[in-house]
Design a protein around this motif. Structure first.
Motif, mmCIF file in Angstrom:
data_model
loop_
_atom_site.group_PDB
_atom_site.id
_atom_site.type_symbol
_atom_site.label_atom_id
_atom_site.label_comp_id
_atom_site.label_asym_id
_atom_site.label_seq_id
_atom_site.Cartn_x
_atom_site.Cartn_y
_atom_site.Cartn_z
ATOM 1 N N ASN A 1 0.805 -1.212 0.000
ATOM 2 C CA ASN A 1 0.000 0.000 0.000
ATOM 3 C C ASN A 1 0.847 1.274 0.000
ATOM 4 O O ASN A 1 0.342 2.345 0.315
ATOM 5 C CB ASN A 1 -0.920 0.007 1.226
ATOM 6 C CG ASN A 1 -1.917 -1.120 1.180
ATOM 7 O OD1 ASN A 1 -2.669 -1.240 0.231
ATOM 8 N ND2 ASN A 1 -1.907 -1.958 2.195
ATOM 9 N N SER A 2 2.118 1.163 -0.348
ATOM 10 C CA SER A 2 3.018 2.307 -0.225
ATOM 11 C C SER A 2 2.591 3.501 -1.082
ATOM 12 O O SER A 2 2.860 4.637 -0.725
ATOM 13 C CB SER A 2 4.445 1.903 -0.549
ATOM 14 O OG SER A 2 4.534 1.486 -1.893
ATOM 15 N N SER A 3 1.933 3.265 -2.202
ATOM 16 C CA SER A 3 1.514 4.390 -3.036
ATOM 17 C C SER A 3 0.351 5.150 -2.403
ATOM 18 O O SER A 3 0.124 6.309 -2.724
ATOM 19 C CB SER A 3 1.131 3.903 -4.431
ATOM 20 O OG SER A 3 0.007 3.038 -4.339
ATOM 21 N N GLU A 4 -0.383 4.516 -1.504
ATOM 22 C CA GLU A 4 -1.534 5.154 -0.865
ATOM 23 C C GLU A 4 -1.162 5.808 0.461
ATOM 24 O O GLU A 4 -1.899 6.657 0.949
ATOM 25 C CB GLU A 4 -2.627 4.118 -0.597
ATOM 26 C CG GLU A 4 -3.155 3.431 -1.836
ATOM 27 C CD GLU A 4 -4.085 2.273 -1.490
ATOM 28 O OE1 GLU A 4 -4.502 2.170 -0.335
ATOM 29 O OE2 GLU A 4 -4.379 1.488 -2.390
ATOM 30 N N LEU A 5 -0.052 5.414 1.042
ATOM 31 C CA LEU A 5 0.302 5.871 2.381
ATOM 32 C C LEU A 5 1.429 6.884 2.345
ATOM 33 O O LEU A 5 2.305 6.835 1.496
ATOM 34 C CB LEU A 5 0.727 4.675 3.243
ATOM 35 C CG LEU A 5 -0.301 3.573 3.435
ATOM 36 C CD1 LEU A 5 0.300 2.406 4.208
ATOM 37 C CD2 LEU A 5 -1.523 4.104 4.156
#
Length: 99
Positions: free
Chosen positions: A9-13
């Motif tokens: 989820n790194s692109s969202e966080l």
């Protein structure tokens, strides 16, 4: 498990840091253990709930507010030249002493 969640989820966080009291840390850890949710997930849920409760404001609201206070001091004789008033207020702070 946790690092795979972050990577997935790194692109969202977006990472941020906050300071919590010891009591908040303790209670958050207890809730986290009891609910099988990470402390970060609980904090995000709390922020989502807080933001959902905030009144919706828009640019129009802000513009109307600013327009309502426009000229608020227009009738004040001591504010004919606001720039000079500000300079006069700041003068003692920026005065240099000569030796």
């Amino acid at each position: 498990m946790y690092s795979s969640y972050i990577m997935k989820n790194s692109s969202e966080l977006s990472r941020t840091q906050i300071y919590l009291t010891q009591q908040q840390q303790l209670q958050l850890a207890q809730v986290s253990c009891g609910s099988a949710a990470t402390k970060s997930a609980l904090i995000r849920q709390a922020i989502d709930q807080f933001l959902a409760q905030q009144p919706k404001t828009c640019v129009t609201d802000k513009t109307q507010h600013l327009q309502s206070i426009f000229g608020l001091w227009a009738q004040r004789d001591d504010m004919k030249d606001p720039a000079s008033v500000v300079l006069q207020l700041r003068q003692p702070r920026y005065m240099t002493t000569k030796s």
